[in-house]
Scaffold this motif. Structure first.
Motif, PDB file in Angstrom:
ATOM      1  N   UNK A 323      16.509  55.334  87.478  1.00  0.00           N
ATOM      2  CA  UNK A 323      17.207  55.378  86.189  1.00  0.00           C
ATOM      3  C   UNK A 323      17.627  56.804  85.848  1.00  0.00           C
ATOM      4  N   UNK A 324      18.764  56.913  85.165  1.00  0.00           N
ATOM      5  CA  UNK A 324      19.276  58.233  84.772  1.00  0.00           C
ATOM      6  C   UNK A 324      18.324  58.911  83.788  1.00  0.00           C
ATOM      7  N   UNK A 325      17.716  58.128  82.897  1.00  0.00           N
ATOM      8  CA  UNK A 325      16.791  58.687  81.918  1.00  0.00           C
ATOM      9  C   UNK A 325      15.582  59.332  82.572  1.00  0.00           C
ATOM     10  N   UNK A 326      15.062  58.695  83.620  1.00  0.00           N
ATOM     11  CA  UNK A 326      13.888  59.255  84.306  1.00  0.00           C
ATOM     12  C   UNK A 326      14.250  60.536  85.052  1.00  0.00           C
ATOM     13  N   UNK A 327      15.442  60.576  85.636  1.00  0.00           N
ATOM     14  CA  UNK A 327      15.896  61.798  86.315  1.00  0.00           C
ATOM     15  C   UNK A 327      16.036  62.935  85.306  1.00  0.00           C
ATOM     16  N   UNK A 328      16.624  62.627  84.159  1.00  0.00           N
ATOM     17  CA  UNK A 328      16.822  63.627  83.117  1.00  0.00           C
ATOM     18  C   UNK A 328      15.488  64.185  82.636  1.00  0.00           C
ATOM     19  N   UNK A 329      14.518  63.287  82.441  1.00  0.00           N
ATOM     20  CA  UNK A 329      13.211  63.697  81.939  1.00  0.00           C
ATOM     21  C   UNK A 329      12.486  64.593  82.942  1.00  0.00           C
ATOM     22  N   UNK A 330      12.506  64.197  84.222  1.00  0.00           N
ATOM     23  CA  UNK A 330      11.827  64.993  85.251  1.00  0.00           C
ATOM     24  C   UNK A 330      12.536  66.333  85.439  1.00  0.00           C
ATOM     25  N   UNK A 331      13.868  66.312  85.438  1.00  0.00           N
ATOM     26  CA  UNK A 331      14.608  67.567  85.581  1.00  0.00           C
ATOM     27  C   UNK A 331      14.254  68.532  84.446  1.00  0.00           C
ATOM     28  N   UNK A 332      14.123  68.009  83.234  1.00  0.00           N
ATOM     29  CA  UNK A 332      13.770  68.849  82.090  1.00  0.00           C
ATOM     30  C   UNK A 332      12.399  69.496  82.302  1.00  0.00           C
ATOM     31  N   UNK A 333      11.457  68.720  82.836  1.00  0.00           N
ATOM     32  CA  UNK A 333      10.133  69.267  83.134  1.00  0.00           C
ATOM     33  C   UNK A 333      10.211  70.368  84.189  1.00  0.00           C
ATOM     34  N   UNK A 334      10.964  70.103  85.241  1.00  0.00           N
ATOM     35  CA  UNK A 334      11.110  71.091  86.315  1.00  0.00           C
ATOM     36  C   UNK A 334      11.710  72.386  85.779  1.00  0.00           C
ATOM     37  N   UNK A 420      17.854  65.300  72.806  1.00  0.00           N
ATOM     38  CA  UNK A 420      18.099  66.078  74.023  1.00  0.00           C
ATOM     39  C   UNK A 420      18.683  65.200  75.128  1.00  0.00           C
ATOM     40  N   UNK A 421      18.146  64.011  75.281  1.00  0.00           N
ATOM     41  CA  UNK A 421      18.655  63.095  76.310  1.00  0.00           C
ATOM     42  C   UNK A 421      20.086  62.652  76.013  1.00  0.00           C
ATOM     43  N   UNK A 422      20.394  62.464  74.725  1.00  0.00           N
ATOM     44  CA  UNK A 422      21.769  62.108  74.350  1.00  0.00           C
ATOM     45  C   UNK A 422      22.741  63.244  74.709  1.00  0.00           C
ATOM     46  N   UNK A 427      27.095  65.612  78.036  1.00  0.00           N
ATOM     47  CA  UNK A 427      27.667  66.615  78.934  1.00  0.00           C
ATOM     48  C   UNK A 427      28.170  66.006  80.239  1.00  0.00           C
ATOM     49  N   UNK A 428      27.728  64.807  80.539  1.00  0.00           N
ATOM     50  CA  UNK A 428      28.174  64.145  81.765  1.00  0.00           C
ATOM     51  C   UNK A 428      29.203  63.044  81.486  1.00  0.00           C
ATOM     52  N   UNK A 429      29.681  62.972  80.249  1.00  0.00           N
ATOM     53  CA  UNK A 429      30.604  61.909  79.844  1.00  0.00           C
ATOM     54  C   UNK A 429      31.884  62.525  79.298  1.00  0.00           C
ATOM     55  N   UNK A 430      32.989  61.822  79.453  1.00  0.00           N
ATOM     56  CA  UNK A 430      34.267  62.270  78.895  1.00  0.00           C
ATOM     57  C   UNK A 430      34.725  61.321  77.792  1.00  0.00           C
ATOM     58  N   UNK A 431      35.761  61.752  77.073  1.00  0.00           N
ATOM     59  CA  UNK A 431      36.371  60.873  76.080  1.00  0.00           C
ATOM     60  C   UNK A 431      35.553  60.749  74.812  1.00  0.00           C
ATOM     61  N   UNK A 432      35.866  59.714  74.049  1.00  0.00           N
ATOM     62  CA  UNK A 432      35.229  59.520  72.749  1.00  0.00           C
ATOM     63  C   UNK A 432      33.731  59.279  72.852  1.00  0.00           C
ATOM     64  N   UNK A 433      33.288  58.698  73.963  1.00  0.00           N
ATOM     65  CA  UNK A 433      31.859  58.455  74.131  1.00  0.00           C
ATOM     66  C   UNK A 433      31.071  59.756  74.095  1.00  0.00           C
ATOM     67  N   UNK A 436      30.698  60.703  70.463  1.00  0.00           N
ATOM     68  CA  UNK A 436      29.821  59.744  69.793  1.00  0.00           C
ATOM     69  C   UNK A 436      28.359  60.083  70.071  1.00  0.00           C
ATOM     70  N   UNK A 437      28.066  60.409  71.323  1.00  0.00           N
ATOM     71  CA  UNK A 437      26.696  60.774  71.697  1.00  0.00           C
ATOM     72  C   UNK A 437      26.259  62.052  70.987  1.00  0.00           C
ATOM     73  N   UNK A 438      27.174  63.016  70.859  1.00  0.00           N
ATOM     74  CA  UNK A 438      26.842  64.262  70.164  1.00  0.00           C
ATOM     75  C   UNK A 438      26.535  64.009  68.697  1.00  0.00           C
ATOM     76  N   UNK A 439      27.315  63.132  68.051  1.00  0.00           N
ATOM     77  CA  UNK A 439      27.051  62.786  66.649  1.00  0.00           C
ATOM     78  C   UNK A 439      25.705  62.099  66.487  1.00  0.00           C
ATOM     79  N   UNK A 440      25.384  61.218  67.435  1.00  0.00           N
ATOM     80  CA  UNK A 440      24.095  60.521  67.375  1.00  0.00           C
ATOM     81  C   UNK A 440      22.942  61.512  67.532  1.00  0.00           C
ATOM     82  N   UNK A 441      23.113  62.474  68.428  1.00  0.00           N
ATOM     83  CA  UNK A 441      22.087  63.491  68.626  1.00  0.00           C
ATOM     84  C   UNK A 441      21.877  64.304  67.355  1.00  0.00           C
ATOM     85  N   UNK A 442      22.974  64.606  66.662  1.00  0.00           N
ATOM     86  CA  UNK A 442      22.893  65.404  65.444  1.00  0.00           C
ATOM     87  C   UNK A 442      22.176  64.644  64.328  1.00  0.00           C
TER      88      UNK A 442
END
Length: 652
Positions: A323-334, A420-422, A427-433, A436-442
């Motif tokens: 899963x992308x979420x698990x990769x993101x979490x482990x990368x953050x730890x590293x 942080x995950x959002x 950063x890996x997404x283009x367009x309106x999505x 939207x993710x940045x607003x949700x994070x805020x």
């Protein structure tokens, strides 16, 4: 050599019969005689080079000393000898001729033996070699060129005693009839696998923008020669490393196997394996799925040395079936746990002092540019608290520990992590999505600086973007607190939690520059370098432009000395500063020559022989045309102020 009839003319050119000349009493063969004379001739060439061009050789060697490490006097003598031979055979002097050409012109008439004269005249076709030894026969080596697969026969005294079949060998060679002779001797590294050496050299040639690795080897022979022993000693054996648990070794083994399949150089893989070992020895994690950690290490590698194909976390998650979420979490730890090693490693790659990892690491072939702000299509993005009426004044942001009204609410760790995950996803997404993710994070974390930076991309004007960058800076100040700035000034980027603030501050400075607010932008750049003198963000390049724009040449000079590096930026900026301060001096001519060696494409854009493309490239390699475009894009307005540049550069 073919057997010579005793009544035939002697091959030495004396016009006597062989039995009356070199064949008398079978005392010595003509081949032995020529070999001996060639050895004397090689020494004669060096004496000539030192007698007539000692200053040029010494100056070039001193420049080389800034690039390679020389630990003692014995090493210095070795490198001085090899450098003198290389310089004599390959390096052009100010008039374009090589020393070997001048030697032949001056000395050819003094050589009595016609055959020896003929051999000497071919030495203008000297070459370098990096190859694999296929066979050893007495004093002859049969070598397969590592880049062309050509089989070359070369002569070496007592070769059978010093060189083994299948070993790697490198050296400088001059033609000898239909074969070659080494000058002075070949360099063999029995512990270095030929394929690892070839991979290392090929990676260097790509990075330097060369089409052919052989050309790169010739131009950078001394640097390659100094690196190869370290490459040999730096190759790791995963099985023999001290892993705290078998599963950690499994992760390293899978990582090595997967990256080898993608043709990533072994030395690059080893660098990440060392980082992984350090992580495992500190954080003894329970690992159920090793592939999650392999994917995170793969992503970490792309951050250390972005390669030709750069994968997002989502792409890597799909590739490894996790899963992308698990990769993101482990990368953050590293990234958090290894922050000091990562920064020191980046310092080694980009020229800072005292790297702790005793491993030679390949630089990236290409560098990926961060997404630029202000590049949107003009679509509006809804952001809480931002209206047309409050987008007014533009003033530099000063550090403040005060909490903004309405934004001081306590943010839970869970919401911080979700935000942080959002942002990672955004950063890996283009367009309106993306927005939207940045607003949700805020909404989850009002102190999320990166969200403001992302949302600034879609504003209608620089003024609107600047307001959002200011908000991002203020959010970072609230998040970190005043005491944090005081305690950690000097190595800010090494702490992962500072990076959103640093990104917002750099974007703010760049936006001020675009608006012509040079003094305000300069203040921001200087503050960024005070917080992080290692300058992982490349702030120094923008600050140099600001200094020149403001006519602060002394500060610009100090900055260049502070960040000495062999890049197009540094080389052409030295030249730019010299011309702005003193005009077209002899030093400027020398600097131009040096800059063209680093990147030959830049001058065409500075003199506008070539037009810049509408959009900057996404990637560049050191020495390639994309690097030239990036440099010209940033500096062209400064070069346009120089009258007569094109005419002056034509004659240099």
């Amino acid at each position: 050599m073919e057997k010579i009839n005793r009544n035939d003319p002697c091959p030495c050119g004396s016009r006597k019969k062989y039995k009356k000349c070199c064949g008398a009493n079978e005392a010595i063969s003509i081949t032995d005689l020529i070999d001996s004379e060639i050895e004397v001739l090689q020494k004669h060439i060096l004496h000539y080079a030192y007698n007539h061009f000692e200053q040029e050789i010494q100056e070039d060697f001193e420049d080389l000393g800034e690039v390679i490490d020389i630990d003692n006097e014995k090493e210095r003598e070795f490198y001085e000898l090899i450098h003198a031979i290389w310089f004599t055979l390959f390096e052009g002097l100010d008039d374009g001729e090589t020393i070997i050409n001048k030697f032949i012109s001056a000395e050819i008439g003094k050589i009595k033996r016609p055959r020896l004269r003929k051999i000497l005249q071919t030495w203008t076709d000297a070459r370098t070699i990096a190859g694999k030894v296929l066979a050893v026969e007495s004093n002859r080596l049969f070598i397969e060129d590592g880049f062309t697969s050509e089989v070359i026969e070369a002569i070496v005294a007592n070769a059978s005693a010093i060189v083994k079949k299948d070993s790697f060998i490198a050296g400088i060679m001059v033609p000898y009839n239909q074969h070659y002779v080494f000058y002075p001797s070949p360099f063999d590294l029995p512990d270095l696998k030929p394929e690892d050496a070839f991979t290392y050299i090929e990676a260097g040639s790509i990075e330097a923008g060369y089409d052919l690795p052989q050309e790169y080897l010739t131009d950078f022979f001394m640097e390659v020669l100094s690196d190869l022993p370290m490459i040999s000693s730096g190759l790791l054996d995963i099985d023999s490393m001290n892993w705290p648990a078998p599963v950690y070794k499994d992760v390293a083994s899978i990582f090595e196997r997967e990256l080898k399949a993608l043709d990533i150089p072994k030395t690059v893989i080893d660098t990440v394996v060392i980082l992984w070992l350090n992580f495992c020895q500190r954080r003894k994690k329970r690992i159920q799925n090793p592939k999650i950690y392999v994917a995170a290490l793969h992503y970490l590698l792309s951050k250390i040395a972005p390669l030709e194909k750069v994968y997002t976390q989502k792409e890597l998650a799909k590739y490894y079936g996790v899963s992308a979420g698990s990769v993101s979490s482990v990368y953050s730890e590293l990234e958090t746990e290894l922050s000091q090693e990562l920064d020191e490693l980046m310092g080694m790659v980009y020229g800072f002092d005292d790297p702790p990892l005793q491993l030679v690491t390949e630089r990236a072939s290409v560098i990926e540019f961060p997404r630029k702000s202000g590049s949107g299509t003009g679509e509006t993005v809804k952001l809480e608290g931002v209206t047309d009426s409050n987008i007014q004044t533009l003033t530099p942001v000063k550090p403040s520990s005060k909490k903004a009204k309405g934004l001081a609410r306590k943010v839970s760790r869970q919401d911080e992590e979700r935000a942080r995950n959002l942002i990672y996803d955004a950063y890996q997404t283009d367009g309106q999505q993306r927005y939207k993710l940045a607003n949700e994070a805020l909404k989850l974390n009002p102190n999320c600086s990166d969200a403001y930076v992302i949302l600034a991309e879609k504003t209608k004007s620089l003024e609107e973007a600047i307001l959002l960058y200011q908000k991002g800076i203020q959010a970072g100040e609230r998040e970190l607190g005043k005491a944090f700035f005081k305690e950690n000034k000097g190595y800010f980027w090494g702490l992962v939690e500072t990076r959103p603030f640093m990104r917002a501050k750099l974007c703010y400075a760049e936006a001020l520059t675009l608006l012509g607010k040079i003094s305000e932008a300069t203040q921001q750049y200087e503050e960024l370098l005070e917080l992080n003198p290692m300058d992982n963000q490349g702030v120094r390049y923008s600050l140099f432009v600001s200094y020149i724009d403001a006519g602060e040449y002394q500060k610009a000079g100090v900055l260049l000395k502070q960040y000495e590096e062999e890049t197009a930026q540094n080389s052409y900026n030295k030249l730019l500063l010299e011309i702005h301060e003193k005009g077209f001096t002899s030093k400027a001519a020398k600097l131009l020559k040096e800059a063209k060696k680093v990147n030959k494409f830049v001058l065409n854009y500075l003199t506008e022989k070539k037009r810049l493309p509408a959009y900057p490239p996404d990637y560049y390699g050191f020495g390639d045309e994309n690097e030239a475009i990036v440099y010209a894009n940033m500096h062209l307005h400064l070069w346009k102020k120089i009258e007569g540049l094109e005419e002056w550069s034509k004659n240099k």
